[in-house]
Design a protein around this motif. Structure first.
Motif, PDB file in Angstrom:
ATOM      1  N   ALA A  32       0.837  -1.198   0.000  1.00 38.06           N
ATOM      2  CA  ALA A  32       0.000   0.000   0.000  1.00 38.06           C
ATOM      3  C   ALA A  32       0.869   1.243   0.000  1.00 38.06           C
ATOM      4  O   ALA A  32       1.942   1.264   0.610  1.00 38.06           O
ATOM      5  N   VAL A  33       0.416   2.258  -0.706  1.00 37.78           N
ATOM      6  CA  VAL A  33       0.990   3.602  -0.623  1.00 37.78           C
ATOM      7  C   VAL A  33      -0.138   4.527  -0.184  1.00 37.78           C
ATOM      8  O   VAL A  33      -1.153   4.641  -0.872  1.00 37.78           O
ATOM      9  N   MET A  34       0.037   5.159   0.968  1.00 37.55           N
ATOM     10  CA  MET A  34      -0.977   6.049   1.519  1.00 37.55           C
ATOM     11  C   MET A  34      -0.405   7.448   1.694  1.00 37.55           C
ATOM     12  O   MET A  34       0.729   7.598   2.145  1.00 37.55           O
ATOM     13  N   HIS A  35      -1.173   8.442   1.355  1.00 38.06           N
ATOM     14  CA  HIS A  35      -0.804   9.835   1.584  1.00 38.06           C
ATOM     15  C   HIS A  35      -1.670  10.371   2.719  1.00 38.06           C
ATOM     16  O   HIS A  35      -2.899  10.390   2.609  1.00 38.06           O
ATOM     17  N   VAL A  36      -1.036  10.772   3.800  1.00 40.65           N
ATOM     18  CA  VAL A  36      -1.782  11.201   4.978  1.00 40.65           C
ATOM     19  C   VAL A  36      -1.404  12.628   5.362  1.00 40.65           C
ATOM     20  O   VAL A  36      -0.310  13.102   5.054  1.00 40.65           O
ATOM     21  N   THR A  37      -2.332  13.281   6.042  1.00 43.67           N
ATOM     22  CA  THR A  37      -2.084  14.612   6.588  1.00 43.67           C
ATOM     23  C   THR A  37      -2.429  14.611   8.069  1.00 43.67           C
ATOM     24  O   THR A  37      -3.114  13.707   8.561  1.00 43.67           O
ATOM     25  N   ASP A  38      -1.956  15.626   8.753  1.00 46.89           N
ATOM     26  CA  ASP A  38      -2.316  15.809  10.152  1.00 46.89           C
ATOM     27  C   ASP A  38      -3.775  16.240  10.228  1.00 46.89           C
ATOM     28  O   ASP A  38      -4.196  17.183   9.541  1.00 46.89           O
ATOM     29  N   GLU A  39      -4.555  15.544  11.043  1.00 49.05           N
ATOM     30  CA  GLU A  39      -5.986  15.818  11.130  1.00 49.05           C
ATOM     31  C   GLU A  39      -6.277  17.247  11.573  1.00 49.05           C
ATOM     32  O   GLU A  39      -7.254  17.868  11.149  1.00 49.05           O
ATOM     33  N   ALA A  40      -5.408  17.797  12.418  1.00 50.10           N
ATOM     34  CA  ALA A  40      -5.651  19.134  12.969  1.00 50.10           C
ATOM     35  C   ALA A  40      -5.275  20.238  11.989  1.00 50.10           C
ATOM     36  O   ALA A  40      -5.986  21.237  11.854  1.00 50.10           O
ATOM     37  N   THR A  41      -4.149  20.075  11.286  1.00 46.48           N
ATOM     38  CA  THR A  41      -3.632  21.149  10.438  1.00 46.48           C
ATOM     39  C   THR A  41      -3.935  20.952   8.958  1.00 46.48           C
ATOM     40  O   THR A  41      -3.898  21.905   8.183  1.00 46.48           O
ATOM     41  N   GLY A  42      -4.185  19.699   8.538  1.00 46.44           N
ATOM     42  CA  GLY A  42      -4.379  19.423   7.120  1.00 46.44           C
ATOM     43  C   GLY A  42      -3.096  19.419   6.322  1.00 46.44           C
ATOM     44  O   GLY A  42      -3.128  19.369   5.094  1.00 46.44           O
ATOM     45  N   LEU A  43      -1.951  19.456   7.015  1.00 44.70           N
ATOM     46  CA  LEU A  43      -0.646  19.497   6.351  1.00 44.70           C
ATOM     47  C   LEU A  43       0.109  18.199   6.596  1.00 44.70           C
ATOM     48  O   LEU A  43      -0.327  17.322   7.337  1.00 44.70           O
ATOM     49  N   ALA A  44       1.272  18.100   5.964  1.00 44.72           N
ATOM     50  CA  ALA A  44       2.120  16.931   6.160  1.00 44.72           C
ATOM     51  C   ALA A  44       2.566  16.835   7.618  1.00 44.72           C
ATOM     52  O   ALA A  44       2.659  17.836   8.331  1.00 44.72           O
ATOM     53  N   ILE A  45       2.843  15.609   8.057  1.00 47.10           N
ATOM     54  CA  ILE A  45       3.311  15.365   9.420  1.00 47.10           C
ATOM     55  C   ILE A  45       4.832  15.423   9.426  1.00 47.10           C
ATOM     56  O   ILE A  45       5.489  14.677   8.705  1.00 47.10           O
ATOM     57  N   SER A  46       5.398  16.300  10.236  1.00 47.45           N
ATOM     58  CA  SER A  46       6.854  16.509  10.213  1.00 47.45           C
ATOM     59  C   SER A  46       7.544  16.170  11.527  1.00 47.45           C
ATOM     60  O   SER A  46       8.766  16.076  11.573  1.00 47.45           O
TER      61      SER A  46
END
Length: 451
Positions: A172-186
């Motif tokens: 699987a390849v999944m693209h996810v974001t931070d639920e709170a910010t809508g941005l990438a998780i860093s």
């Protein structure tokens, strides 16, 4: 030593860019040469991986390649492709023709991101929009549901994903974001936690084959990456527990042409979109160079012939290597194919829709073996491939009950159900069986395409 290798790589990369600037690719689109297809000719300075790059560009443009001639002996590369749109028609619109030429030239230009390394993909670039998660492991019932539950608990929002299963393996390849910010998780600690928990899920109780989780901010070409991941995971190795199947397998042969020091790979199989892309991906991953190739479709059948050598200049030089090439190409052809009953859903999007639909499938003992889920302009446009979860032929009464529960105008049967009833269940793909135990998958906007 590491610094020297890095400097050498940078120098090679700059030299390659210089060569491309001095010899820019030439793209000609001709609508007169062929009666029923548009002819696309690409000439460029030759380099390892360029065939995959060109085929990937045409595939990404949703073009169907009906015929192709490839020649790349020496320092120059020439491809001729007969292409149509998805409806089997020529590219008549001038804006479309010019767009194809511009897109190919830019993709092959000196500043394109393509790298021939097996671990890289076309279009590699850092992304601030999402974090990419790559997963491989042994397929089992409910695996994707467990993965999504972990991501939900970690406040990760899956914005799109693709999952393939083949020969008891899942990737699987999944693209996810931070639920709170809508941005990438860093945050490094959070990324480490995501990897740890997902790896535990993938391992489960099966210790016979490994599981792998990778998290990064690097964008990849998803289908290209899935081929790489499944090849690295050796999905081409047939499982001892896999039952006999009457499914028609691809006809793949490899013989050596000693006079020219080539190995000739011949493939006959059912034609389908993206077939050429899938095969060239695997040849590239196996570090083979295609010097010449002829691609043709004869009605429903595709015929492909490749003249190859290993990147070190040698042809296939042992029986074990020959068998491995055939196995890997068979796997490349089979990975994205599903012969199960096809159901199409189209309705207004709403929170919990995907969870509700797949729950109804599960309650009616239907296992989803592959799915394409997307939303456009407030509409949910989904395709599901389903089979009976208990190993029995799908009962038409079950499909009727499912359609009644979801909506007769919402869910349509697109596959041949009578043909499916004669097929026996194969337990080699489990990922979607008993799947989607919560509403979280829909909330993530998961699963863009699996076919």
């Amino acid at each position: 030593m590491e610094s020297d290798l890095s400097s050498s790589w940078d120098m090679d990369d700059e030299y390659e860019k210089l060569i491309r600037r001095m010899n820019p690719p030439r793209v000609v689109v001709d609508n007169e040469a062929c009666e029923n297809a548009t002819v696309v000719q690409v000439d460029s300075a030759n380099r390892h991986g360029i065939l995959l790059e060109v085929v990937q560009v045409l595939t990404d443009l949703n073009l169907i390649i009906n015929k192709a001639y490839i020649s790349s002996d020496g320092g120059w590369f020439m491809d001729v492709f007969n292409v149509t749109d998805r409806d089997g028609k020529k590219l008549k619109d001038e804006a479309t023709v010019n767009g194809v030429k511009d897109f190919i030239r830019k993709s092959l230009g000196a500043d394109s991101f393509f790298m021939p390394s097996k671990r890289r993909s076309v279009g590699v670039a850092a992304s601030t929009d999402y974090t990419s998660i790559e997963l491989t492991g042994t397929d089992r019932p409910g695996l994707l549901s467990e993965v999504c539950a972990v991501l939900n608990n970690l406040k990760c929002n899956v914005v799109n994903a693709e999952v393939w299963t083949h020969n008891t393996r899942a990737a699987a390849v999944m693209h996810v974001t931070d639920e709170a910010t809508g941005l990438a998780i860093s945050d490094p600690e959070r990324i480490s936690r995501i990897k740890e928990l997902l790896c535990n899920v993938l391992k489960g109780n099966n210790k016979s084959r490994g599981a792998r989780t990778a998290v990064s901010s690097v964008a990849t070409h998803t289908e290209r990456r899935l081929h790489q991941m499944m090849f690295d995971d050796r999905d081409y190795e047939r499982s001892d527990v896999e039952p006999a199947s009457d499914k028609v397998r691809p006809n793949v042969s490899v013989v050596n042409w000693y006079d020219k020091d080539y190995s000739v790979v011949t493939i006959r199989c059912k034609d389908r979109p993206k077939l050429l892309f899938d095969i060239v991906c695997t040849l590239t991953d196996m570090q083979y160079v295609v010097f010449h190739a002829n691609i043709d479709t004869e009605g429903p059948e595709a015929y492909q012939e490749y003249y190859i050598r290993h990147i070190d200049g040698s042809p296939v030089n042992s029986e074990a290597e020959r068998q491995r090439v055939m196995q890997c190409l068979e796997a490349a052809i089979e990975r994205r194919v599903s012969e199960d009953l096809k159901l199409e859903l189209c309705t207004s999007d709403r929170v919990g829709l995907l969870s509700d639909v797949t729950r109804i499938f599960r309650e009616n003992s239907l296992s989803v073996t592959r799915a394409e889920v997307t939303t456009r302009g407030g509409k949910a446009i989904n395709t599901f491939y389903v089979r009976d979860a208990g190993g029995n032929p799908v009962d038409p009464k079950t499909i009727d009950a499912v359609r009644q529960a979801i909506g007769l105008t919402v869910l349509q049967v697109k596959g041949n159900m009578e043909q499916l009833k004669t097929q026996q269940e194969s337990p080699t793909r489990f990922l979607f069986g008993g799947l989607f135990k919560s509403r979280s998958l829909y909330n993530f906007g998961l699963l863009r395409s699996y076919s």
